[in-house]
Design a protein around this motif. Structure first.
Motif, mmCIF file in Angstrom:
data_model
loop_
_atom_site.group_PDB
_atom_site.id
_atom_site.type_symbol
_atom_site.label_atom_id
_atom_site.label_comp_id
_atom_site.label_asym_id
_atom_site.label_seq_id
_atom_site.Cartn_x
_atom_site.Cartn_y
_atom_site.Cartn_z
ATOM 1 N N ASN A 1 0.650 -1.474 0.355
ATOM 2 C CA ASN A 1 -0.088 0.080 0.121
ATOM 3 C C ASN A 1 0.780 1.446 -0.167
ATOM 4 N N VAL A 2 2.299 0.763 -0.495
ATOM 5 C CA VAL A 2 3.153 2.548 -0.742
ATOM 6 C C VAL A 2 2.963 2.789 -2.091
ATOM 7 N N THR A 3 2.947 4.440 -2.736
ATOM 8 C CA THR A 3 2.989 4.489 -4.176
ATOM 9 C C THR A 3 4.562 4.402 -4.278
ATOM 10 N N ILE A 4 5.296 4.186 -4.990
ATOM 11 C CA ILE A 4 6.798 4.858 -5.771
ATOM 12 C C ILE A 4 6.729 5.322 -6.928
ATOM 13 N N LYS A 5 7.293 6.722 -6.417
ATOM 14 C CA LYS A 5 7.754 7.298 -8.047
ATOM 15 C C LYS A 5 9.500 7.201 -7.751
ATOM 16 N N ASP A 6 9.360 7.751 -9.250
ATOM 17 C CA ASP A 6 10.857 7.904 -9.986
ATOM 18 C C ASP A 6 10.279 9.535 -10.102
ATOM 19 N N GLN A 7 10.438 10.891 -9.333
ATOM 20 C CA GLN A 7 10.362 12.388 -10.104
ATOM 21 C C GLN A 7 11.734 12.679 -9.392
ATOM 22 N N HIS A 8 12.586 13.555 -9.801
ATOM 23 C CA HIS A 8 12.750 14.830 -8.892
ATOM 24 C C HIS A 8 12.132 15.673 -8.774
ATOM 25 N N ILE A 9 11.897 16.246 -7.368
ATOM 26 C CA ILE A 9 11.006 17.350 -6.542
ATOM 27 C C ILE A 9 12.171 18.162 -5.954
ATOM 28 N N PRO A 10 11.391 19.539 -6.437
ATOM 29 C CA PRO A 10 12.799 20.328 -6.757
ATOM 30 C C PRO A 10 11.862 21.473 -5.040
ATOM 31 N N ASP A 11 11.028 21.357 -4.510
ATOM 32 C CA ASP A 11 10.183 21.753 -3.416
ATOM 33 C C ASP A 11 9.144 21.362 -3.103
ATOM 34 N N TYR A 12 9.337 21.763 -1.867
ATOM 35 C CA TYR A 12 7.883 20.828 -1.054
ATOM 36 C C TYR A 12 6.820 21.612 -1.574
ATOM 37 N N ASP A 13 5.646 22.602 -2.351
ATOM 38 C CA ASP A 13 4.861 22.679 -2.549
ATOM 39 C C ASP A 13 4.438 22.043 -3.813
ATOM 40 N N LYS A 14 5.132 21.698 -4.649
ATOM 41 C CA LYS A 14 4.916 20.724 -5.585
ATOM 42 C C LYS A 14 4.293 19.308 -5.073
ATOM 43 N N ILE A 15 4.220 18.969 -3.584
ATOM 44 C CA ILE A 15 3.788 17.884 -2.988
ATOM 45 C C ILE A 15 2.242 17.706 -2.784
#
Lengths: 163, 374
Positions: free
Chosen positions: B119-133
């Motif tokens: 039950n964990v969604t795993i994504k390969d992605q670069h996150i530049p800042d917290y606001d995108k989440i």
């Protein structure tokens, strides 16, 4: 002579002390007047770690790392203060912390950065820089101030007879 | 509630496991998302746990010896300190009978947990800042920060490590070897296919080339495959805006003596759980706990250097002074009691259900073993 020691505690001792006293709803601060100031008598919050010849606080161990920097024969009083922000810096009256002892030392530990200061009768000023400790002959008249650039100014005062 | 874990290193996978597994029987389980950047590789060095991580893995995944085919750990029954202090050549720091921890390769360990997360969604992605989440809480486990301006310095005598390997031993030792050297100390982690070694020293005292020479001479290594300097630190704001929680190397780094890192990640997650899930704590309380806990770890690690080693070198002369300057009154109190064989204090028999109150990760027995034998 006024001895100034900057960064007196290691970062973790400082962080632990600061977060317990200033970022903790359970820490007991008590309201009282600033006794040293007769005019307009502003209020401050205080916590007595040591007084009347006994430990007066469950938080005493927090300040032991500061005590390691003082050559103490007997403690007289240890008291933390918070003075709230004022629109302009208010200077309190010159005083010595106790008249009960003939020969004693005073030390002041600054808990936060602000534009308040400690002023001595000879005009010397020591800025409130966090994690700074100053030590001087307790008979030298001095005074504290409020601050105008932070929500509060907080210090811990140590009065003791030196070895 | 939705949480996002950033990073898939040790702290990232353990955080995702913690929150997904322990909430799975809730009416509304925590929705866990793990986002990692595959461009970033894990730290390539053998590592070790103490007893907290195996317990978490047993609780959440049923991990036991039967999983040796999944990731090739080796048993760790404790730590053997060699050449520390002046009294005994070897000082045992054992785990209690009936328990063991393990040594592991980080990538195998992390893959094992990732492959078993439910039950964990795993994504390969670069996150530049917290606001995108779009999550209630974010656990930032993306490794060493680039800027240390918002971090406290931790007190420790080391700042550099050389890494090497030796061939695997057929009858490998079932403990971590922690070997004092003229320049600091070396970890010796027996893995199934090799032994992983790290020569820790201070490059302001020992030049790197001299440390390499001593590493080869004292540990018998040939090729030193990597080396790096390190800073030791703790975040001033471990919780940002009551929403972002730092963990792993983003939260702190302290040298590997006593293998405190991964256990601390789990304990920090437990503290945060008390706040965001059980609603019995607050960010302020969690932060206070962290400073207390890290202060205890820093103090007991420094205590290991206090009595020096068999080497009377500049490193040891400087290192053994650090404890005195930075000692913690609580540890001093425990040391006093264990020296006096105050077993009532050690066992805390008057408070039986809560006996063995730990000092950070250590029971008073551990401290007594060190005090008596160093």
């Amino acid at each position: 002579m006024i001895k100034i020691i900057d960064n007196v505690l290691n970062d973790l001792h400082y962080a632990k002390l600061k977060s317990t006293l200033l970022d903790n709803i359970n820490f007991p601060w008590y309201l009282g007047k600033i006794v040293a100031t007769e005019k307009n008598s502003p209020y401050q919050f205080s916590h007595i770690f040591y007084g009347e010849q006994k430990i007066n606080s469950n938080y005493f161990t927090l300040i032991e790392p500061v005590l390691q920097n003082l050559k103490i024969k007997n403690l007289i009083r240890i008291k933390a203060n918070i003075i709230l922000k004022t629109s302009e810096i208010v200077k309190h009256d010159f005083h010595i912390d106790t008249k009960a002892e003939k020969k004693f030392n005073t030390a002041i530990y600054y808990l936060n950065d602000n534009n308040g200061f400690t002023e001595f009768e000879n005009g010397k000023i020591v800025k409130s820089i966090s994690n700074r400790l100053i030590i001087f002959d307790g008979k030298i008249k001095h005074r504290g101030t409020s601050c105008s650039d932070n929500n509060y100014r907080s210090v811990i005062n140590f009065n003791y007879i030196k070895k | 509630m939705k949480i996002t874990v950033l990073g898939r290193g040790n702290a990232g996978v353990l955080t995702a496991l913690h929150y997904s597994a322990y909430s799975q029987n809730f009416d509304n389980p925590v929705e866990v998302e793990l986002i990692h950047d595959s461009e970033i590789n894990p730290v390539p060095v053998g590592q070790a746990t103490n007893l907290v991580v195996p317990q978490l893995m047993w609780d959440c995944l049923g991990t036991s010896f039967t999983n040796l085919k999944d990731f090739s750990f080796t048993e760790k029954t404790g730590i053997m300190f060699e050449n520390f202090g002046k009294k005994n050549k070897e000082i045992w720091h054992p785990f209690p009978i009936g328990t063991f921890a393990f040594h592991f390769e980080p990538d195998e360990f992390q893959n094992y947990i990732l492959n078993n997360l439910k039950n964990v969604t795993i994504k390969d992605q670069h996150i530049p800042d917290y606001d995108k989440i779009d999550s209630d809480y974010i656990f930032d486990c993306r490794g060493t920060p680039k800027d240390f301006s918002n971090y406290y310095d931790l007190v420790n005598p080391l700042n550099h490590v050389l890494l090497a390997k030796l061939p695997a031993e057929h009858d490998y030792v079932k403990w971590t070897r922690t070997i004092a050297t003229p320049d600091g100390w070396c970890f010796y982690i027996p893995l199934r296919d090799k032994v992983s070694l790290g020569y820790n020293f201070n490059d302001k005292i020992t030049p790197i080339e001299k440390a390499k020479e001593n590493f080869r001479k004292h540990l018998g290594v040939e090729e030193i495959h990597n080396h790096f300097s390190f800073k030791q630190y703790l975040a001033k704001e471990p919780i940002i805006d009551n929403r972002v929680i730092l963990n792993g190397n983003r939260l702190f780094f302290l040298e590997p003596l006593e293998a405190t890192a991964v256990c601390s990640y789990v304990k920090w997650n437990q503290q945060i759980w008390e706040w965001i899930i059980n609603k019995k704590s607050s960010p302020q309380k969690a932060k206070m706990w962290l400073y207390e806990y890290m202060n205890q770890i820093q103090s007991f690690i420094l205590y290991h250097y206090k009595d020096g080693s068999t080497y009377n070198t500049k490193f040891w002369k400087q290192a053994n002074k650090l404890y005195e300057k930075n000692k913690d009154p609580e540890l001093e109190s425990i040391i006093k009691y264990v020296k006096n064989n105050d077993y009532d204090y050690i066992r805390n028999i008057h408070d039986y259900p809560n006996h063995f109150k730990p000092y950070a990760q250590w029971q008073p027995w551990n401290i007594k073993l060190w005090v008596d034998n160093v």
